[in-house]
Design an enzyme around this catalytic site. Structure first.
Site, PDB file in Angstrom:
ATOM      1  N   ASP A 243     -11.545   2.047   3.778  1.00  0.00           N
ATOM      2  CA  ASP A 243     -11.759   0.596   3.709  1.00  0.00           C
ATOM      3  C   ASP A 243     -13.243   0.244   3.602  1.00  0.00           C
ATOM      4  O   ASP A 243     -13.602  -0.878   3.278  1.00  0.00           O
ATOM      5  CB  ASP A 243     -11.236  -0.039   5.008  1.00  0.00           C
ATOM      6  CG  ASP A 243     -10.009  -0.889   4.793  1.00  0.00           C
ATOM      7  OD1 ASP A 243      -9.825  -1.382   3.677  1.00  0.00           O
ATOM      8  OD2 ASP A 243      -9.241  -1.048   5.762  1.00  0.00           O
TER       9      ASP A 243
ATOM     10  N   GLN B  68      -5.132  -1.906   9.507  1.00  0.00           N
ATOM     11  CA  GLN B  68      -4.896  -3.207   8.889  1.00  0.00           C
ATOM     12  C   GLN B  68      -5.452  -4.329   9.772  1.00  0.00           C
ATOM     13  O   GLN B  68      -5.216  -4.351  10.975  1.00  0.00           O
ATOM     14  CB  GLN B  68      -3.378  -3.395   8.652  1.00  0.00           C
ATOM     15  CG  GLN B  68      -3.006  -4.640   7.857  1.00  0.00           C
ATOM     16  CD  GLN B  68      -3.538  -4.628   6.437  1.00  0.00           C
ATOM     17  OE1 GLN B  68      -3.647  -3.592   5.800  1.00  0.00           O
ATOM     18  NE2 GLN B  68      -3.898  -5.805   5.935  1.00  0.00           N
TER      19      GLN B  68
ATOM     20  N   LYS C  53       0.845  -1.200   0.000  1.00  0.00           N
ATOM     21  CA  LYS C  53       0.000   0.000   0.000  1.00  0.00           C
ATOM     22  C   LYS C  53       0.879   1.249   0.000  1.00  0.00           C
ATOM     23  O   LYS C  53       0.576   2.227  -0.681  1.00  0.00           O
ATOM     24  CB  LYS C  53      -0.937  -0.013   1.222  1.00  0.00           C
ATOM     25  CG  LYS C  53      -2.084  -1.006   1.063  1.00  0.00           C
ATOM     26  CD  LYS C  53      -2.795  -1.321   2.362  1.00  0.00           C
ATOM     27  CE  LYS C  53      -3.794  -2.459   2.143  1.00  0.00           C
ATOM     28  NZ  LYS C  53      -4.351  -3.011   3.384  1.00  0.00           N
TER      29      LYS C  53
HETATM   30  N1  GUN Z   1      -6.655  -7.447   5.837  1.00  0.00           N
HETATM   31  C1  GUN Z   1      -6.893  -8.209   4.755  1.00  0.00           C
HETATM   32  N2  GUN Z   1      -7.540  -7.485   3.794  1.00  0.00           N
HETATM   33  C2  GUN Z   1      -7.692  -6.238   4.303  1.00  0.00           C
HETATM   34  C3  GUN Z   1      -8.293  -5.044   3.813  1.00  0.00           C
HETATM   35  O1  GUN Z   1      -8.817  -4.969   2.709  1.00  0.00           O
HETATM   36  N3  GUN Z   1      -8.261  -3.985   4.648  1.00  0.00           N
HETATM   37  C4  GUN Z   1      -7.707  -4.031   5.880  1.00  0.00           C
HETATM   38  N4  GUN Z   1      -7.732  -2.942   6.634  1.00  0.00           N
HETATM   39  N5  GUN Z   1      -7.163  -5.124   6.379  1.00  0.00           N
HETATM   40  C5  GUN Z   1      -7.157  -6.222   5.591  1.00  0.00           C
END
Ligand code: GUN
Length: 281
Positions: free
Chosen positions: A119, A96, A52
């Site tokens: 998200d 996350q 990211k």
């Molecule tokens: N963990 C696995 N996929 C994701 C996601 O799309 N967003 C977040 N914040 N954590 C994750």
């Protein structure tokens, strides 16, 4: 002829467009800001967060990783979120997942300012998505819809089977496809006779993380196959849920792993950060 859905290529096109949008914002003195909170040392999460950060840089988004120890308390994490909610330079906040067991994940998701919830985990944003009035769409499901759009796969009237019922992927994806007029069945590990259901699907979407769980006999001839699973085989190679070599010939369209849905998730996150920025200025 089976068509491979090239998520990497499609995501590159999207990122190019987003880079242009960031450039236009920067001419007005605005730099989109994303804060990514990583609690603990989960290996997969560390890789996701680095990716990211890399893509943010590529596009011109100012990303900031907030690394917190695995022993972080609920209060400490809440304090950081409140600080980021109030920080005008941060337009998007992502926590996350998964969080350590001592943290109340639902409370944390609902504390992020809905306007910064890139998200789409906040209950308000999930509710808006449900009634088709979303400002943000969750990144992986949105990435899959974008793949359908770019490859001109019609959704309306199709029988879709989703294997996996997570809050991040299976459930929101089901809602979004229902809103587009699909007939959706959501399966899980307890589903009776999965093969009977999966082999009726015009579009089969798997999000289990179990390698090769989708064999050729579970797939209808000329079905569209979307593989969201990620796991590592005995040799440490990244693989999806689909027995790709055998399913390939039966499918009309198929996403590879890696290079299918994965790159789209990050592209959609970047899109949400830019949208959040525009909504906040
Ligand atoms: N963990 C696995 N996929 C994701 C996601 O799309 N967003 C977040 N914040 N954590 C994750």
């Amino acid at each position: 002829m089976t068509k491979i859905i090239d998520g990497k290529k499609i995501s590159e096109e999207i990122k190019k467009k987003l880079k242009g949008e960031v450039l236009a914002l920067s001419k007005k003195g605005i730099v989109p800001g994303l804060a990514v909170i990583l609690v603990g040392n989960n290996n997969a999460s560390q890789v996701y967060v680095k990716n990211k950060e890399r893509v943010s840089k590529e596009i011109g988004i100012n990303s900031q990783i907030v690394r917190m120890s695995a022993k972080t308390s609920q209060k400490e994490l809440e304090k950081i979120i409140l600080q980021l909610n109030a920080n005008e330079k941060i337009h998007g906040i992502l926590v996350q997942m998964p969080l350590p067991d001592n943290i109340d994940t639902k409370k944390i998701s609902s504390m992020v300012n809905p306007k910064k919830d890139v998200d789409c985990f906040h209950p308000e944003n999930i509710g808006r998505m449900m009634i088709g009035d979303a400002s943000f769409l969750p990144c992986t499901p949105a990435g899959i819809l974008e793949l359908f759009k770019k490859t001109k796969i019609e959704i309306e009237g199709k029988d879709v089977v989703i294997i996996g019922r997570s809050n991040i992927v299976g459930k929101p994806l089901a809602i979004m496809l229902i809103n587009l007029g699909a007939t959706v069945t959501v399966c899980n590990s307890r589903t009776k006779n999965l093969q009977k259901l999966s082999s009726q699907a015009d579009i089969l979407i798997s999000a289990t993380g179990c390698a090769k769980i989708i064999s050729a006999n579970m797939v209808k001839q000329d079905a569209v196959i979307i593989d969201i699973g990620i796991s590592r085989n005995a040799k440490g190679v990244l693989v999806g849920d689909v027995d790709y070599a055998n399913v390939y010939n039966k499918a009309s369209h198929i996403t590879p792993v890696p290079g299918g849905v994965g790159p789209m998730t990050i592209a959609m996150l970047m899109k949400n950060v830019i949208l959040a920025t525009k909504n906040q200025i």
